[in-house]
Enzyme design. Structure first.
Site, PDB file in Angstrom:
ATOM      1  N   GLU A 123      40.195 -15.154  14.710  1.00  0.00           N
ATOM      2  CA  GLU A 123      40.613 -14.354  15.885  1.00  0.00           C
ATOM      3  C   GLU A 123      39.782 -13.092  16.038  1.00  0.00           C
ATOM      4  O   GLU A 123      39.654 -12.564  17.150  1.00  0.00           O
ATOM      5  CB  GLU A 123      42.107 -14.005  15.819  1.00  0.00           C
ATOM      6  CG  GLU A 123      42.519 -12.996  14.771  1.00  0.00           C
ATOM      7  CD  GLU A 123      42.794 -13.612  13.407  1.00  0.00           C
ATOM      8  OE1 GLU A 123      43.340 -12.882  12.544  1.00  0.00           O
ATOM      9  OE2 GLU A 123      42.466 -14.804  13.199  1.00  0.00           O
ATOM     10  N   GLU A 243      55.736 -14.580  10.342  1.00  0.00           N
ATOM     11  CA  GLU A 243      54.863 -14.956   9.236  1.00  0.00           C
ATOM     12  C   GLU A 243      55.371 -14.377   7.924  1.00  0.00           C
ATOM     13  O   GLU A 243      55.358 -15.058   6.885  1.00  0.00           O
ATOM     14  CB  GLU A 243      53.434 -14.482   9.502  1.00  0.00           C
ATOM     15  CG  GLU A 243      52.455 -14.895   8.425  1.00  0.00           C
ATOM     16  CD  GLU A 243      51.014 -14.543   8.748  1.00  0.00           C
ATOM     17  OE1 GLU A 243      50.257 -14.243   7.800  1.00  0.00           O
ATOM     18  OE2 GLU A 243      50.629 -14.589   9.938  1.00  0.00           O
TER      19      GLU A 243
END
Length: 268
Positions: A123, A243
């Protein structure tokens, strides 16, 4: 006369920063001069590094690349410590948000020059305006779903923005190396070049972009990144919370598996 380099250029152990007289800043990810194995200290360093880059108006164009024919090929999970500890994950959460926000806040065109494996934190490349990839480059997501944790650190946000949600979900649920050519066909990579030529092509593009007036360059980057920046701000904190919960559960399940074996080894 050689430009005096700012002090922050040498402040971070895993990114080498150099800038030419035209203001083209090159950031090379590395571990001791070789391909980067991403660690927790790097996670901390990159928050400040990307902020300082964004703050420095002498940076006219930014190129992000790797070292030794790789972008970011690996990660040292153990360096992050006990991610089931709320204090440990709180730091990882905050830094993860700040890294991508600070990258998105760089207000000049960014070019990512990818060679080899972009298998960790791809990313970072997708926050660039343009990605140039060597024909042997591959994209993957080594740290997340296959390892038992949610890909919530911005990788879904960036890939779904660039490639579409359906492609991003399939890619992240069954992570396998994605070729530069496929990434080009998905619209993620702008150009595929012969191996070893990504950085030289990035420099050519930088020279081209420098022909535009500075305010135009800066404002174009600001305009282009705004939709992705809005998604980063909206989604990333939540994604990293999910996460973190999955990471804590993974640690708990691993500990439960190890306890019977430990008890079995104890004397009666």
């Amino acid at each position: 006369m050689r430009e005096k380099q700012p002090a922050y250029f040498t402040a971070y152990r895993s990114i080498k920063l150099t800038r030419d007289t035209q203001g083209v800043l090159v950031g090379e990810f590395h571990s001791n001069g070789g391909p980067l194995t991403f660690t927790a200290p790097d996670h901390t360093d990159f928050v400040e590094c990307f902020y300082r880059i964004s703050q420095d108006r002498e940076n006219k164009i930014v190129i992000l690349t790797g070292t030794g024919g790789e972008f970011i090929p690996g990660i040292d999970f153990s360096s992050f410590g006990n991610v089931a500890d709320p204090a440990v994950w709180s730091q990882a959460h905050d830094e993860g948000v700040q890294i991508l926000e600070n990258l998105a806040n760089i207000r000049v065109p960014i070019i990512a020059a990818i060679e080899g494996r972009a298998h960790v934190h791809s990313e970072y490349a997708l926050v660039a305006d343009v990605i140039v990839a060597g024909e042997g480059a591959t994209f993957n997501d080594v740290p997340h779903f296959v390892g038992g944790i949610v890909p919530g650190d911005g990788i879904f946000t960036a890939w779904s923005y660039r490639a579409g949600a359906g492609r991003a979900e399939a890619f992240l649920l069954n992570p396998r190396p994605l070729t530069a050519q496929t990434a080009y066909e998905w619209g993620v990579v702008a150009e595929v070049v012969p191996n070893g030529k990504a950085i030289s092509r990035a420099r050519e593009l930088a020279e081209l972009y420098l022909k535009a007036p500075e305010v135009t360059r800066r404002n174009t980057r600001v305009h282009f990144i705004q939709p992705l920046k809005e998604r980063i701000v909206r989604e990333l904190g939540y994604g990293l919370s999910l996460e973190g919960a999955s990471a804590a559960d993974l640690v708990k399940s691993m500990q439960a598996k190890n306890e019977p074996a430990a008890r079995k080894g104890k004397p009666a």
